[in-house]
Design an enzyme around this catalytic site. Structure first.
Site, PDB file in Angstrom:
ATOM      1  N   MET A  91       0.896  -1.215   0.149  1.00  0.00           N
ATOM      2  CA  MET A  91      -0.140  -0.107   0.094  1.00  0.00           C
ATOM      3  C   MET A  91       0.869   1.314   0.018  1.00  0.00           C
ATOM      4  SD  MET A  91      -2.931  -1.386  -0.408  1.00  0.00           S
ATOM      5  CE  MET A  91      -4.139  -0.163  -0.318  1.00  0.00           C
ATOM      6  N   HIS A 110      -2.198  -3.171 -10.191  1.00  0.00           N
ATOM      7  CA  HIS A 110      -3.041  -2.257 -10.186  1.00  0.00           C
ATOM      8  C   HIS A 110      -4.494  -2.770 -10.611  1.00  0.00           C
ATOM      9  CE1 HIS A 110      -4.702   1.781  -9.329  1.00  0.00           C
ATOM     10  NE2 HIS A 110      -5.374   1.893 -10.270  1.00  0.00           N
ATOM     11  N   GLU A 181      -6.234  -9.937 -11.642  1.00  0.00           N
ATOM     12  CA  GLU A 181      -5.145  -9.958 -10.907  1.00  0.00           C
ATOM     13  C   GLU A 181      -4.356 -11.022 -10.640  1.00  0.00           C
ATOM     14  OE1 GLU A 181      -5.589  -7.542  -7.186  1.00  0.00           O
ATOM     15  OE2 GLU A 181      -7.321  -6.505  -7.980  1.00  0.00           O
TER      16      GLU A 181
HETATM   17  C1  GRF Z   1      -6.306  -5.821  -4.318  1.00  0.00           C
HETATM   18  O1  GRF Z   1      -7.238  -5.041  -4.511  1.00  0.00           O
HETATM   19  C2  GRF Z   1      -5.115  -5.404  -4.812  1.00  0.00           C
HETATM   20  O2  GRF Z   1      -5.140  -5.162  -6.312  1.00  0.00           O
HETATM   21  C3  GRF Z   1      -4.441  -4.350  -4.370  1.00  0.00           C
HETATM   22  O3  GRF Z   1      -4.756  -4.594  -3.085  1.00  0.00           O
HETATM   23  C4  GRF Z   1      -5.751  -5.447  -2.865  1.00  0.00           C
HETATM   24  C5  GRF Z   1      -5.522  -6.380  -2.021  1.00  0.00           C
HETATM   25  O4  GRF Z   1      -4.442  -7.338  -2.310  1.00  0.00           O
HETATM   26  N1  GRF Z   1      -3.187  -3.754  -4.952  1.00  0.00           N
HETATM   27  P1  GRF Z   1      -3.943  -8.889  -1.534  1.00  0.00           P
HETATM   28  O5  GRF Z   1      -5.104  -9.374  -1.188  1.00  0.00           O
HETATM   29  O6  GRF Z   1      -3.202  -8.268  -0.427  1.00  0.00           O
HETATM   30  O7  GRF Z   1      -2.894  -9.378  -2.600  1.00  0.00           O
END
Ligand code: GRF
Length: 223
Positions: A91, A110, A181
């Site tokens: 993040m 993304h 993703e």
């Molecule tokens: C997902 O929507 C991803 O696209 C964004 O973070 C969210 C959670 O990802 N970058 P994850 O389950 O921790 O991989």
């Protein structure tokens, strides 16, 4: 083998997709050497433990600013002799010194078709809220190399996902994760590790594109 670190902050479903794809032989020449989490409570850390991958916590909350946090991540990557860093639900923006040192060696996922719904402040569930508010009929996900500007690096793979009239931000997020993703991130990691990516400025070309994901074809297209 390409020593790879996966950087996480939350649930780790994208990490899990890479772990599973690797078990099924769909991610080649990749050594998952580390999981690095910005959040000590991230479920992604459990996933790393179950998979036997060494995990490290660089807790964003204990750093005074973004620069010192990014520097700590950079040092960890160097200490672990990491070649490829994969941001999987990570993040935070990484600062220019790290991005310069790891030019075209940081891959991010993304949850939209960049350049749509991307850039500062457009992350996680907010991306899907914006897509629904705009009324787009198609969204998707993008795997791309990171540059210092958010979501602006060379695009490796994209995959489209339909938006349904009854979608909520959560239902749309789930479908984008499942249908896009979790498919294109492992594929992008494998392409890098197999040495099949040619980068020409902002353009990424795939040497010997084989699978539908590599050709950018959706599941519903005729075979
Ligand atoms: C997902 O929507 C991803 O696209 C964004 O973070 C969210 C959670 O990802 N970058 P994850 O389950 O921790 O991989």
């Amino acid at each position: 083998m390409v020593r790879t670190a996966v950087l996480v902050s939350g649930g780790g479903s994208n990490l899990q997709a890479i772990i599973d794809a690797r078990i099924f032989g769909e991610v080649k020449n990749c050594e998952l050497a580390a999981v690095i989490s910005s959040n000590p409570d991230a479920y992604a850390l459990q996933r790393a433990e179950f998979a036997g991958i060494p995990a490290y916590i660089i807790d964003r909350k204990i750093f005074a600013n973004r620069a010192s946090f990014s520097e700590a991540v950079h040092k960890k990557l160097e200490d672990l002799d990491i070649e490829l860093a994969v941001l999987a639900g990570f993040m935070y923006i990484l600062d220019p010194p790290l991005i310069r040192a790891y030019r075209n060696r940081v891959i991010n996922i993304h949850p939209a078709l960049i350049p749509s719904f991307s850039g500062p402040g457009c992350y996680g569930i907010h991306v899907h809220e914006a897509a629904l508010e705009y009324g787009v009929k198609v969204t998707g996900a993008t795997a791309h190399f990171c540059v210092s500007e958010a979501d602006a690096g060379p695009i490796i793979l994209q995959k489209a996902v339909e938006v349904r009239e009854d979608d909520t931000p959560l239902s749309l997020q789930r479908r984008v994760m499942e249908e896009a993703e979790w498919k294109i991130l492992p594929a992008a990691v494998s392409l890098y590790c197999e040495g099949r990516l040619e980068i020409d400025g902002k353009i990424v070309r795939i040497k010997g594109a084989r699978s539908d994901v590599e050709r950018g074809r959706s599941d519903s297209e005729p075979q």
